[in-house]
Design an enzyme around this catalytic site. Structure first.
Site, PDB file in Angstrom:
ATOM      1  N   ASP A  41       0.804  -1.217   0.000  1.00 22.65           N
ATOM      2  CA  ASP A  41       0.000   0.000   0.000  1.00 22.65           C
ATOM      3  C   ASP A  41       0.837   1.267   0.000  1.00 22.65           C
ATOM      4  O   ASP A  41       2.008   1.250   0.321  1.00 22.65           O
ATOM      5  CB  ASP A  41      -0.815   0.032   1.296  1.00 22.65           C
ATOM      6  CG  ASP A  41      -2.169  -0.594   1.099  1.00 22.65           C
ATOM      7  OD1 ASP A  41      -2.443  -1.033  -0.020  1.00 22.65           O
ATOM      8  OD2 ASP A  41      -2.947  -0.617   2.071  1.00 22.65           O
ATOM      9  N   LYS A  63      -2.508   2.552  -6.665  1.00 21.58           N
ATOM     10  CA  LYS A  63      -3.014   3.216  -7.863  1.00 21.58           C
ATOM     11  C   LYS A  63      -2.989   2.263  -9.048  1.00 21.58           C
ATOM     12  O   LYS A  63      -2.131   1.394  -9.114  1.00 21.58           O
ATOM     13  CB  LYS A  63      -2.120   4.418  -8.217  1.00 21.58           C
ATOM     14  CG  LYS A  63      -1.971   5.421  -7.099  1.00 21.58           C
ATOM     15  CD  LYS A  63      -2.853   6.607  -7.325  1.00 21.58           C
ATOM     16  CE  LYS A  63      -3.092   7.416  -6.071  1.00 21.58           C
ATOM     17  NZ  LYS A  63      -1.996   8.160  -5.569  1.00 21.58           N
ATOM     18  N   MET A 178      -7.139  10.025   9.456  1.00 28.48           N
ATOM     19  CA  MET A 178      -7.744  10.554   8.227  1.00 28.48           C
ATOM     20  C   MET A 178      -8.575  11.801   8.484  1.00 28.48           C
ATOM     21  O   MET A 178      -9.583  12.021   7.842  1.00 28.48           O
ATOM     22  CB  MET A 178      -8.651   9.491   7.576  1.00 28.48           C
ATOM     23  CG  MET A 178      -7.930   8.204   7.257  1.00 28.48           C
ATOM     24  SD  MET A 178      -9.046   6.865   6.780  1.00 28.48           S
ATOM     25  CE  MET A 178      -9.677   6.321   8.360  1.00 28.48           C
TER      26      MET A 178
HETATM   27  N1  SAH Z   1      -4.164   0.832   9.094  1.00 28.05           N
HETATM   28  C1  SAH Z   1      -3.501   2.097   9.328  1.00 28.05           C
HETATM   29  C2  SAH Z   1      -4.411   3.262   9.146  1.00 28.05           C
HETATM   30  C3  SAH Z   1      -4.879   3.468   7.746  1.00 28.05           C
HETATM   31  S1  SAH Z   1      -5.962   4.819   7.589  1.00 28.05           S
HETATM   32  C4  SAH Z   1      -2.900   2.094  10.720  1.00 28.05           C
HETATM   33  O1  SAH Z   1      -3.153   1.181  11.500  1.00 28.05           O
HETATM   34  O2  SAH Z   1      -2.109   2.987  11.010  1.00 28.05           O
HETATM   35  C5  SAH Z   1      -4.898   6.065   6.985  1.00 28.05           C
HETATM   36  C6  SAH Z   1      -4.595   7.077   8.056  1.00 28.05           C
HETATM   37  O3  SAH Z   1      -3.652   6.558   8.973  1.00 28.05           O
HETATM   38  C7  SAH Z   1      -3.968   8.342   7.551  1.00 28.05           C
HETATM   39  O4  SAH Z   1      -4.925   9.210   6.998  1.00 28.05           O
HETATM   40  C8  SAH Z   1      -3.370   8.892   8.805  1.00 28.05           C
HETATM   41  O5  SAH Z   1      -4.377   9.475   9.609  1.00 28.05           O
HETATM   42  C9  SAH Z   1      -2.918   7.630   9.510  1.00 28.05           C
HETATM   43  N2  SAH Z   1      -1.504   7.359   9.283  1.00 28.05           N
HETATM   44  C10 SAH Z   1      -0.965   6.227   8.811  1.00 28.05           C
HETATM   45  N3  SAH Z   1       0.388   6.309   8.776  1.00 28.05           N
HETATM   46  C11 SAH Z   1       0.694   7.533   9.268  1.00 28.05           C
HETATM   47  C12 SAH Z   1       1.912   8.221   9.514  1.00 28.05           C
HETATM   48  N4  SAH Z   1       3.113   7.673   9.251  1.00 28.05           N
HETATM   49  N5  SAH Z   1       1.856   9.461  10.040  1.00 28.05           N
HETATM   50  C13 SAH Z   1       0.675  10.043  10.317  1.00 28.05           C
HETATM   51  N6  SAH Z   1      -0.498   9.429  10.100  1.00 28.05           N
HETATM   52  C14 SAH Z   1      -0.496   8.189   9.599  1.00 28.05           C
END
Ligand code: SAH
Length: 513
Positions: A41, A63, A178
């Protein structure tokens, strides 16, 4: 080709962690290394792909054709298709698959298709990113609970399913994933339901990575600050009194080299350690090997010297590579360190001495000045007139040692033990980063690293791309080569070691901050 129909389909759903490649679990890394196909991803760090098998098929699920996002059903279908073709599939997802990761939906598709799977949990952004911002999610006497909330409810929801009242009334920490686009609504909702406007808030973008950005404020002003500064996704939003602890506990994005992007131009097999030192100090490190170390065109000279080792009185090693190739040939001749029994040993510096240690050899002599001139100098106080000296060397070694020792009366045999060759090209991405002026500093650890970079790029392009970039050279000879090729040298340690070079970089960048 192995017959895939004999192989059993299997899917590992792996949480990659939030960005820092070190945050994948041991199990996740092992499973990744077994996969035939890796489907990864946007948020899973590409650097992790180096743990995949070299022959694994890598598929970016973010994408299609660089434009449209693949729909979730298409990803599910791809997983099922690749698994049913007899592959072990690693599905690598940012953070944890089961926290806003749609991992549940992917598992449902696998169950429906009868494909066995395992789930390897990951460090979710809410936990990893806050830790790297120095914000504990709970803290004795400050807060007793934490809630993870999506800041991006599906567009089809007329009425919010989020319990704004519950989130607003207590003092619990709230982490929104998000939520950057909806920040004005989120903060307004929390205040409307009773959270005080002065509640501290932190936005953390690309957390745990060298690009991490943190913006702090209050419920009342953070949305406006984010708008003004153009703060963008991907970021999490942390709401609660714990955010104040960052002032005291900040540890990651205030490291001395944080914010720098450093190009390391050593030979590929030697870049790792230096890169790790710089990375630990917060630098974003790009490896750009400009030297490949390969065997000599013929082993004849080295082998002949090895065949008569008992004739020699001294062995001089001036690099880790010389040690490596010398002992490889020694072993190939069926011999071991005892063949050096009549020799005293000189190592040019601590790295070379450390490379000798696994062979049970402790150098008799290490000069104070870790270069060729230093070696000659230290031999002035040894009686070497008429003594035979073996000096296995690189093909580009300067003549300082053979000449200097010969002048002192030594009989020097200097077989080529390895060659430095120039690779044809640079790794993809390095040129683009130089063109986009994203590289802060380039480090050169030998004259060949400078000469080769100039040769690969062409001299005009070399000067153009390095304009405005901080140039670090490990010692006076490398620095002279830089100047001869038209570069200004900004960082030059007084001792010619990687540790001293690292210190000099820290010094330079803390002065320029
Ligand atoms: N499964 C992922 C979340 C996916 S949803 C998890 O457990 O972390 C996507 C959101 O995750 C982004 O919009 C952001 O809010 C957050 N996110 C994921 N990686 C991030 C990072 N390195 N820094 C800040 N936010 C992050």
């Amino acid at each position: 080709m192995p017959d895939k129909s004999l192989k059993k389909p299997f899917v590992h759903l792996i949480g990659a962690g939030p960005g820092d490649p070190g945050l994948i679990t041991v199990k996740g890394r092992e499973s990744l290394g077994r996969a035939d196909v890796v489907i990864y991803d946007y948020l899973a760090n590409d650097d992790l792909l180096r743990f995949a098998r070299p022959d694994a098929e890598l598929i970016y699920a973010g994408k299609i054709g660089g434009h449209h996002n693949r729909e979730q059903w298409q990803i599910n279908a791809l997983l099922v298709e690749k698994a049913l073709a007899g592959n072990v599939v690693a599905r690598l997802k940012g953070g944890d698959s089961f926290v806003f990761g749609r991992g549940g939906e992917e598992c449902e598709a696998l169950v429906a298709a009868g494909i066995p799977f395992e789930i390897v949990p990951g460090v979710t952004a809410g936990i990893g990113v806050t830790a790297y911002a120095g914000i504990p999610l709970t803290h004795r006497g400050v807060t007793t609970s934490v809630t993870f909330v999506t800041g991006h409810e599906g567009h089809d929801k007329e009425v919010s399913q989020i319990d704004w009242e519950g989130l607003s009334l207590g003092s619990g920490t709230v982490v929104f994933y998000m939520g950057i686009k909806n920040l004005p609504q989120i903060t307004a909702n929390l205040m409307a339901h009773g959270r005080p406007p002065e509640t501290p808030v932190a936005l953390i973008r690309w957390g745990t990575r060298p690009e991490q950005e943190v913006l702090t404020g209050t419920l009342a002003d953070i949305a406006e600050q984010a708008r003004r500064t153009g703060f963008r996704a991907p970021a999490i939003t942390v709401v609660g009194e714990v955010v104040r602890l960052r002032e005291k506990l900040r540890w990651f994005d205030n490291r001395p080299l944080f914010g720098t992007s450093i190009l390391v131009t050593r030979a590929a097999d030697q870049a790792g350690e230096f890169g790790a030192m710089l990375g630990a100090l917060g630098a974003r490190v790009l490896e750009c090997p400009t030297i490949a170390i390969v065997p000599p065109e013929s082993w004849d000279n080295l082998d002949a010297a090895i065949a008569s080792l008992d004739r020699f009185h001294w062995a001089v090693f001036t690099s880790v590579n010389a040690v490596r190739f010398f002992f490889e040939r020694l072993a190939a001749a069926g011999k071991d360190s005892r063949a050096l029994g009549n020799c005293r040993v000189c190592a040019v510096g601590p790295k070379t001495a450390a490379a000798l240690a696994p062979f049970g050899i402790r150098p008799d002599l290490i000069p104070a000045d870790y270069k060729g001139e230093g070696v000659v100098e230290v031999f002035r106080s040894e009686e070497i007139a008429g003594k035979r000296i073996i000096f296995p060397k690189g093909d580009r070694a300067r003549d300082v040692i053979p000449q200097g020792l010969a002048e002192l009366g030594g009989e020097v045999t200097a077989p080529v033990a390895y060659r430095n060759v120039t690779p044809d090209s640079l790794p993809a991405g390095v040129i683009a980063e130089l063109e986009e002026r994203r590289i802060t500093c380039v480090t050169f650890t030998s004259s060949s690293t400078v000469e080769n970079l100039a040769a690969i790029l062409g001299e005009n392009r070399f000067l153009h791309l390095l304009k405005g970039v901080t140039i670090a050279a490990i010692g006076p000879i490398t620095a002279r080569t830089c100047r001869e090729l038209g570069l200004e040298v900004h960082v030059e340690p007084s001792k010619y070691t990687l540790a001293a070079m690292t210190d000099a970089l820290v010094d330079f960048f803390s002065r320029s901050k």
